[in-house]
Design an enzyme around this catalytic site. Structure first.
Site, mmCIF file in Angstrom:
data_model
loop_
_atom_site.group_PDB
_atom_site.id
_atom_site.type_symbol
_atom_site.label_atom_id
_atom_site.label_comp_id
_atom_site.label_asym_id
_atom_site.label_seq_id
_atom_site.Cartn_x
_atom_site.Cartn_y
_atom_site.Cartn_z
ATOM 1 N N GLU A 32 0.509 -1.341 0.188
ATOM 2 C CA GLU A 32 0.125 0.082 0.027
ATOM 3 C C GLU A 32 0.868 1.194 -0.061
ATOM 4 O O GLU A 32 0.927 2.094 0.922
ATOM 5 C CB GLU A 32 -0.819 -0.073 1.088
ATOM 6 C CG GLU A 32 -2.018 -1.190 1.013
ATOM 7 C CD GLU A 32 -3.031 -0.892 2.103
ATOM 8 O OE1 GLU A 32 -3.070 0.136 2.951
ATOM 9 O OE2 GLU A 32 -4.329 -1.781 1.772
ATOM 10 N N GLU A 81 -5.336 -8.692 0.548
ATOM 11 C CA GLU A 81 -6.336 -8.036 1.952
ATOM 12 C C GLU A 81 -7.931 -7.900 1.407
ATOM 13 O O GLU A 81 -8.085 -7.211 0.242
ATOM 14 C CB GLU A 81 -5.705 -6.835 2.411
ATOM 15 C CG GLU A 81 -4.565 -6.951 3.188
ATOM 16 C CD GLU A 81 -4.193 -5.889 4.142
ATOM 17 O OE1 GLU A 81 -5.015 -4.980 4.579
ATOM 18 O OE2 GLU A 81 -2.902 -5.580 3.975
#
Ligand code: NOJ
Length: 473
Positions: free
Chosen positions: A163, A374
């Protein structure tokens, strides 16, 4: 309705959120170890000093994961545990710890899926400018090579970065993550470019070792959708996706930046410094990426800000992921909509947005291999007669797995799904209140572990290879 036999059903965690033991066995301090101690930065001042003490309890935790039937476990390596100062001496005890974690997974036939950078940067590197300083690129490539050499015989799936948009956006625009800098777009874009360069150089180093494994990186996947059909909001949608998707995926998958974005950066004086060898590394590494990881929680609904650009005051408050904030450039804002569903933390629940987003990615990038690295529900789980009845989590994961199946059936190449998270853990800014796990951790009772309802449910899903999911009619 079964998932294919080579599809991996997994769950994920990250080092800082679970390990604790921040200064034990030679570990160096990280930017997070320091940042969380600044008053007001985290919910009620919570830290990861102890976290859920996974450092001492990993055998118990991995045994539970095996009992749950997990086929793969995604976890991250703490860079300062392996190289305490970021560069220089390697800490053998850190290597030993991760060897033990990997071997424990393999004992149960669990595929280890390893993230090299999940936000905990060695403190000395942060002090020298962190991701804005180009020295961090070489330091990362060296650290990655140490990991490939130490673990690559058994680890066949590596994620370089987790991320980038979050640690750079929160780090240089919102001031909510280390280094806590606010409203510095120039530094933000420089940091992202340096991360992409570090990724590309690490991919090249990995491929040179001929370890015959797969390497990629994980992005947040938050596709933007216009709130309506008006031309200005459609414009906001494509503008948001250029900055939120293409800026992040193009350099990795295509080896160059989207022109739409670079033109705007040039105009505003935000263009990062791109050295020739970095440019070449991006071009060479692009076709060598084996997959792209997607962390999907929610889409964003956007509308153009009409008239004068809104002044953007970033803070911890508007970096919570909930809608209602202007984009960093004041061009559009994210909007909560009356006909959508939201979590307690204001995140939209949208399996439909997931399918639409995956279609969009296929349109942009073709048949690239993807892992959902995720996806999950942050909630405060009800405890009824001693049992943790996390039914909303079961529904959430059910619906998102059905969305993945639908996308696969339409030809999107998804090879695995990692629920966030395997076990309850520290939620960075939100302390331990926001739970995501299949396994509960009792902070009032010696961090005792307990299986939730979702634990048993996920085991059945894996056993049936998804056949017993509750598919929409
Ligand atoms: C993404 C991050 O990778 C993870 O560390 C975090 O806890 C979850 N999102 C939930 O916010």
């Amino acid at each position: 309705m079964k998932f294919s036999n080579d599809f991996l059903f997994g769950a994920a965690t990250a080092a800082y959120q679970i390990e604790g033991a921040i200064d034990i066995d030679g570990k160096g301090l990280s930017n997070w170890d320091e940042f969380v101690k600044i008053p007001g930065k985290t919910f009620e001042g919570t830290t990861g000093d102890v976290a859920i003490d996974h450092y001492h309890r990993f055998k118990e935790d991995i045994k539970l994961m095996a009992e749950m039937g997990l086929e793969s476990y995604r976890f991250s390596i703490s860079w300062p545990r392996v190289i305490p100062n970021g560069v220089g001496e390697v800490n053998q005890k850190g290597i030993d710890f991760y060897n033990a974690v990997i071997d424990e997974c393999l004992k149960y036939g669990i595929v280890p899926f390893v993230t090299l950078y999940h936000w905990d940067l060695p403190l000395p590197l942060e002090r020298k400018g962190g991701w804005v300083n180009k020295e961090t690129i070489d330091a990362f490539v060296n650290y990655a090579s140490v990991c490939f050499n130490a673990f690559g015989d058994r680890v066949k799936h590596f994620i370089t970065f987790n991320e980038t948009v979050v640690f750079c956006g929160h780090g240089y625009l919102a001031g909510a993550h280390p280094p806590g800098i606010k409203d510095e777009p120039k530094q933000y874009f420089q940091a992202t470019h340096n991360v992409f360069s570090a990724h590309a150089k690490a991919v090249l180093a990995y491929k040179e070792l001929r370890q015959f494994g797969d390497i990629g990186l994980s992005h947040v996947f938050s596709p933007a959708f216009s709130v309506d059909d008006s031309a200005e909001n459609r414009w906001a949608e494509q503008h948001a996706n250029q900055f939120g998707i293409n800026w992040y995926y193009d350099p990795i998958l295509k080896g160059h930046y989207p022109e739409y974005v670079t033109e705007i950066l040039e105009k505003n004086g935000w263009m990062p410094e791109i050295l020739e060898d970095e440019k070449q590394a991006l071009i060479k590494a692009a076709p060598l990426n084996d997959f792209i990881g997607l962390n999907y929680y929610q889409p964003v609904r956007v509308e153009k800000i009409l008239g004068e650009a809104e002044s953007v005051e970033h803070s911890r408050q508007n970096s919570t992921g909930a809608p209602g904030n202007p984009s960093f450039d004041g061009a559009y804002r994210t909007v909560a909509m009356a006909d959508k569903r939201y979590t307690k933390w204001g995140w939209e629940i949208s399996p439909e947005g997931f399918v639409d987003g995956l279609r969009l990615l296929k349109e942009y990038y073709g048949d690239v291999t993807m892992y959902i690295t995720e996806n999950g529900l942050g909630d405060e789980d009800p405890i009824i007669e001693g049992e943790i009845c996390d039914i909303p989590r079961i529904n959430f994961i059910n619906d998102h797995l059905c969305a993945v199946k639908k996308a696969i059936d339409e030809g999107v190449n998804v090879k695995g799904y990692y629920a966030w998270s395997a076990i309850d853990l520290l939620s960075w800014l939100n302390g331990y209140k926001k739970q995501y796990g299949f396994i509960y951790v009792d902070h009032n009772n010696n961090l005792e572990r307990k299986k939730k309802s979702s634990f048993h449910w996920y085991k059945d899903v894996i056993d049936s290879r998804g056949e017993n999911l509750n598919y929409p009619a």
